[in-house]
Structures are given as C-alpha cells and as structure tokens.
Design an enzyme around this catalytic site. Structure first.
Site, short mmCIF file in Angstrom:
data_model
loop_
_atom_site.label_atom_id
_atom_site.label_comp_id
_atom_site.label_asym_id
_atom_site.label_seq_id
_atom_site.Cartn_x
_atom_site.Cartn_y
_atom_site.Cartn_z
N GLY A 11 18.06 -31.41 53.17
CA GLY A 11 18.06 -32.44 52.13
C GLY A 11 19.46 -32.93 51.78
N ASN A 12 20.44 -32.01 51.78
CA ASN A 12 21.80 -32.38 51.36
C ASN A 12 22.50 -33.32 52.34
OD1 ASN A 12 22.11 -30.29 53.27
ND2 ASN A 12 24.07 -29.66 52.40
N LYS A 129 1.93 -27.02 48.65
CA LYS A 129 3.18 -27.80 48.63
C LYS A 129 3.12 -28.92 47.57
CE LYS A 129 7.02 -29.32 50.59
NZ LYS A 129 8.26 -28.60 50.33
N LYS A 213 9.61 -29.14 57.78
CA LYS A 213 10.48 -29.81 58.74
C LYS A 213 11.19 -28.83 59.68
CE LYS A 213 15.18 -29.66 57.37
NZ LYS A 213 15.14 -28.52 56.55
N LYS A 275 13.23 -21.56 57.61
CA LYS A 275 14.34 -21.71 58.57
C LYS A 275 14.42 -20.49 59.49
CE LYS A 275 16.94 -24.29 55.18
NZ LYS A 275 16.16 -25.51 55.44
#
Ligand code: ADP
Ligand code: MG
Length: 311
Positions: A11-12, A129, A213, A275
């Site tokens: 996101g960053n 979510k 993602k 991740k």
C-alpha cells in the site's frame, strides 16, 4: 539467463499513512516507487509489477455509494477492475517516464487480470475481509436483510461489509502476461490480487470477494516460472516476536522454518501472514522469495536487506 522478477508493491508504494489520497499524492508516491523499480530494468531483468488496491477500491466504493441516486452503483468486481485501471495507469506512465529518464528502451503495459477462485473455497462460507466505507448500524442491518450480505462492527468506528477472501486458483490472463514479457514489455498485472471470477463451464463470472494480493502475486510468479518474488512493504525485514522486547529481525529462513514460525503465530493475519505464506508457496517450488522495504529494492535483491525465503 535473464532473471524474471515479480515485484509485489504494498500500500505504501501508492499512498503513505496519513495522506488523503489526492491524485498528486498518489502520482508522487508512484513516481518514487518507479524510480527504484527502474533499477531492475536497468540491470536487464524481466519485471512484472503487482500491487494492492485497498484504499483506492475503498474510495471507489464510497463514490458509488454517495452517488447511488444519480448513477447506478457498480458491484465490487467492476470496482476492482476500475482500481486496476487507475493504479495501472499511474504506474504505467510513471514507469515509462523513469525508463525514458534512464535512456532505456522498454514499454510498459497494464493487463486487467481476472483470477479464478473455487466456489467451494471455505472462505465463501466465512467472509472475513472488511471493504468500503463505514455505515450506521441501521443501514448495515438493512443490507443484511435486503441483500443477504455480511456486515460487522469494526472497533467502534461503525459497520463495514465483509467479503470472502478465497485463494487464487488460476491467473486467467497468464498467457497474455507471458507473451508480453517475451516481447520485452514491463507488465503490470494482478492488481489488488486480481478480479475474482468463478468458472461456469467455459464461462467466467465476477464474484463479490477479495483475493489477497501477496497470494495472487505468488501464484502468478509460480505459474510464469519467475525466478524471484520480491514483496516490497513498509518494514525492512520480517521479525520474530514482532514488537516485543525479544524481537529479532531475520535475514533469511527456509520454507520449513517459515512454516514453523507461521504455526507459532509470529506473523499477523492480514499483514505479514499472507506475505510469509506467499513466500512459502513460491519458494516451495524452487524460487527465491524476498520480503523487503520498498526503498531497499536493489539492496534486497543483492542480499543486503530484506528477509529471504528459499527451499
Ligand atoms: P502492505 O500494504 O505492504 O501489504 P501490510 O500492512 O499488509 O503492508 O503488511 C506490512 C506490516 O506487517 C508491517 O507494517 C508490520 O507492521 C506488520 N507485521 C506484522 N507482523 C510482522 C512481523 N512478524 N515482522 C514484520 N512486520 C510485521
Ligand atoms: Mg497488506
């Protein structure tokens, strides 16, 4: 042999904490992100860029809801496609500009990506979510009654819709992505984890769900036979006992170690958890996964930063 790298942007890379999300802010962030990714192109690597879309699709949902009496509101899959387009455009243009600035020759293309999910995935029976804007309890209860949706109270901030987060089964546009890479294009794909679709015979249909993602990026990286999955986020390394006095940052872990640490609960669900899971999935079939900070992209590839996961 040329190395193929799937770079998964967090996101960053597009929006920093505290920013409102103006076009100028997002463009400026994307520009600095692309400055660092262009270094990979400069080295001759083949690059696929994937990215998140949480804040952007959230804003599209707010726009749809606010204007619903004037313009028909679109479902989540179409909003997801819109977000792939708007983010893809920003990255596509910024990558082009950085490639041109470096005097390199490569073109950049965004592939609207559908990702097939299994309607029997247990996630559909247990939506987790949260997406979109916050609503009042009264509104939320009406949506539950009228549309059969699932809504949850979110830490005193209001009510939010929750949708299933099924696993990615097939990157539908995989062959298009591969042939673009073979032609030397830089490809932006699987934005926001891809648009979740289910197969009905040969037919596809969008569903209301969100695919993680990082898991979608790992699936794409595995399916195209990438050498490296580079997950770029806002921490330099993965930690054990994160944010406790006994915190230790890891330079590397084997797939087996990663599985054990995961089972021991070191990685938060919804942030570091997916991740590490994505890294396990990718590294199990022989690739190198690296979780690293967005601004240490080259250092991470050279082993000077980040956490490496390999078999
Ligand atoms: P992104 O937008 O890049 O996907 P996330 O917020 O989902 O970012 O995930 C990155 C965050 O994961 C970090 O900011 C960090 O606070 C959090 N995190 C949770 N557990 C760990 C851990 N064990 N080690 C490092 N970071 C962790
Ligand atoms: Mg995340």
């Amino acid at each position: 042999m040329q190395t193929t790298i799937v770079v998964a942007l967090g996101g960053n890379a597009i929006l920093k904490p505290g920013e409102k999300g103006t076009a100028a802010q997002q463009m400026a962030n994307v520009k600095s992100t692309c400055r660092s990714i262009v270094q990979l192109i400069k080295r001759g690597h083949r690059v696929v860029i994937t990215h998140g879309n949480g804040p952007q699709v959230g804003n599209i949902l707010i726009q749809n809801h606010s204007a619903r009496d004037i313009v028909p509101a679109m479902p989540l899959d179409i909003c997801g496609a819109e977000s792939q387009g708007l983010i893809g455009y920003m990255i596509q243009q910024a990558m082009h500009n950085e490639i041109a600035r470096e005097g390199l020759r490569a073109s950049v293309v965004t592939v609207l990506t559908q990702v097939v999910v299994d309607p029997a995935d247990p996630a559909f029976a247990n939506p987790t979510k949260p997406i979109g804007p916050f609503y009042t309890e009264e509104e939320a209860k009406r949506f539950v009654a009228e549309r059969g949706e699932v809504w949850k109270e979110d830490a005193g901030r209001g009510w939010r819709k929750v949708v299933p987060s099924p696993l990615p089964v097939q990157i539908f546009e995989k062959r298009a992505i591969e042939s673009l890479l073979d032609r030397g294009e830089v490809v932006i794909a699987a934005g926001g984890g891809g648009i979740p679709v289910i197969k009905e015979g040969e037919m596809l249909r969008g569903v209301e769900a969100v695919i993680d993602k990082d898991l979608a990026s790992a699936k794409l990286a595995t399916d195209i036979g990438a050498d490296v999955l580079l997950i770029l986020t806002d921490v330099e390394k993965v930690a054990l006992n994160y944010r406790t006095p006994s915190q230790v940052f890891l330079d590397s872990m084997t797939v087996e170690e990663a599985r054990r640490y995961m089972a021991e609960g070191h990685f938060k669900a919804g942030s570091m958890g997916p991740k590490v899971q994505a890294s396990i999935n990718f590294a199990s079939s022989g690739g190198l996964a690296i979780i690293a900070s967005l601004d240490r992209c080259l250092d991470a590839l050279d082993g000077r930063s980040g956490t490496r996961v390999s078999r």
